[in-house]
Design a protein around this motif. Structure first.
Motif, PDB file in Angstrom:
ATOM      1  N   TRP A  49     -45.836   5.170  -7.380  1.00 43.34           N
ATOM      2  CA  TRP A  49     -46.186   3.775  -7.119  1.00 43.34           C
ATOM      3  C   TRP A  49     -47.313   3.694  -6.106  1.00 43.34           C
ATOM      4  N   ASP A  50     -48.272   2.853  -6.416  1.00 40.38           N
ATOM      5  CA  ASP A  50     -49.347   2.512  -5.487  1.00 40.38           C
ATOM      6  C   ASP A  50     -49.176   1.035  -5.123  1.00 40.38           C
ATOM      7  N   VAL A  90     -51.485   4.952  -2.120  1.00 37.17           N
ATOM      8  CA  VAL A  90     -50.289   5.569  -2.686  1.00 37.17           C
ATOM      9  C   VAL A  90     -49.090   5.284  -1.794  1.00 37.17           C
ATOM     10  N   VAL A  91     -48.009   4.832  -2.411  1.00 37.86           N
ATOM     11  CA  VAL A  91     -46.772   4.554  -1.681  1.00 37.86           C
ATOM     12  C   VAL A  91     -45.794   5.717  -1.813  1.00 37.86           C
ATOM     13  N   ALA A  92     -45.567   6.153  -3.047  1.00 38.58           N
ATOM     14  CA  ALA A  92     -44.593   7.218  -3.290  1.00 38.58           C
ATOM     15  C   ALA A  92     -44.916   7.900  -4.611  1.00 38.58           C
ATOM     16  N   THR A  93     -44.661   9.203  -4.651  1.00 35.84           N
ATOM     17  CA  THR A  93     -44.846   9.961  -5.880  1.00 35.84           C
ATOM     18  C   THR A  93     -43.642  10.869  -6.117  1.00 35.84           C
ATOM     19  N   ILE A  94     -43.433  11.222  -7.382  1.00 31.78           N
ATOM     20  CA  ILE A  94     -42.363  12.138  -7.741  1.00 31.78           C
ATOM     21  C   ILE A  94     -42.840  12.996  -8.902  1.00 31.78           C
ATOM     22  N   THR A  95     -42.651  14.311  -8.787  1.00 37.47           N
ATOM     23  CA  THR A  95     -43.065  15.212  -9.846  1.00 37.47           C
ATOM     24  C   THR A  95     -41.977  15.319 -10.907  1.00 37.47           C
ATOM     25  N   THR A 100     -45.736  -6.807   1.720  1.00 41.94           N
ATOM     26  CA  THR A 100     -46.239  -7.744   0.713  1.00 41.94           C
ATOM     27  C   THR A 100     -47.530  -7.223   0.105  1.00 41.94           C
ATOM     28  N   ALA A 101     -47.525  -7.049  -1.217  1.00 42.25           N
ATOM     29  CA  ALA A 101     -48.669  -6.465  -1.917  1.00 42.25           C
ATOM     30  C   ALA A 101     -48.400  -6.515  -3.418  1.00 42.25           C
ATOM     31  N   VAL A 102     -49.399  -6.141  -4.176  1.00 48.72           N
ATOM     32  CA  VAL A 102     -49.206  -5.903  -5.606  1.00 48.72           C
ATOM     33  C   VAL A 102     -48.910  -4.414  -5.779  1.00 48.72           C
ATOM     34  N   TYR A 103     -47.828  -4.116  -6.459  1.00 50.69           N
ATOM     35  CA  TYR A 103     -47.387  -2.737  -6.655  1.00 50.69           C
ATOM     36  C   TYR A 103     -47.706  -2.296  -8.080  1.00 50.69           C
ATOM     37  N   ASP A 139     -54.915   9.789 -16.095  1.00 50.47           N
ATOM     38  CA  ASP A 139     -54.152   8.942 -15.170  1.00 50.47           C
ATOM     39  C   ASP A 139     -54.089   7.519 -15.723  1.00 50.47           C
ATOM     40  N   TYR A 140     -52.896   6.937 -15.619  1.00 53.06           N
ATOM     41  CA  TYR A 140     -52.704   5.571 -16.096  1.00 53.06           C
ATOM     42  C   TYR A 140     -52.001   4.749 -15.019  1.00 53.06           C
ATOM     43  N   TRP A 141     -52.291   3.461 -15.040  1.00 50.64           N
ATOM     44  CA  TRP A 141     -51.643   2.524 -14.129  1.00 50.64           C
ATOM     45  C   TRP A 141     -51.103   1.333 -14.918  1.00 50.64           C
ATOM     46  N   GLY A 142     -50.023   0.745 -14.408  1.00 53.66           N
ATOM     47  CA  GLY A 142     -49.507  -0.469 -14.993  1.00 53.66           C
ATOM     48  C   GLY A 142     -50.338  -1.670 -14.585  1.00 53.66           C
TER      49      GLY A 142
END
Length: 121
Positions: free
Chosen positions: A36-37, A47-52, A90-93, A109-112
């Protein structure tokens, strides 16, 4: 083509919790890293959090101990459990995924589309 669809944003009071979810769909072989960004108004996305794929996680210092990222490799989904939310969250995630699309296309790489999280005082 790979699509990431997020859900779970909204408005919550400070100290509350929200859970974001994201599902990847389309034609691809595998997903390496998901996460999640977020983007604050007028700021660059961070970047907020990543998981492999094997479960290793990383968090921005500002969310350590409050946010938890998880994923389901079988369902190609990633979640972000956000607890003890602060006004500054507060932000767009945006959901993010590093995807092995094909031999020809390689890693992409893709984003929602993004989901708004608003925390009130």
């Amino acid at each position: 083509q790979v699509q990431l669809v997020e859900s779970g944003g909204g408005l919550v009071q400070a100290g509350g919790s929200l859970r974001l979810s994201c599902a990847a769909s389309g034609s691809f072989f595998s997903i390496k890293t998901m996460g999640w960004d977020r983007q604050f108004p007028g700021k660059q996305r961070e970047v907020v959090a990543t998981i492999t794929s094997n479960g290793n996680t990383n968090y921005d210092d500002s969310v350590k101990g409050r946010f938890t990222v998880s994923r389901d490799n079988n369902k190609n989904t990633v979640q972000l459990q956000m607890d003890s939310l602060e006004v500054d969250d507060t932000a767009v995630y945006y959901c993010h995924a590093s995807v092995w699309v094909s031999v020809a296309a390689g890693w992409r790489d893709y984003w929602g589309q993004g989901t708004q999280v608003a925390v009130s005082s």
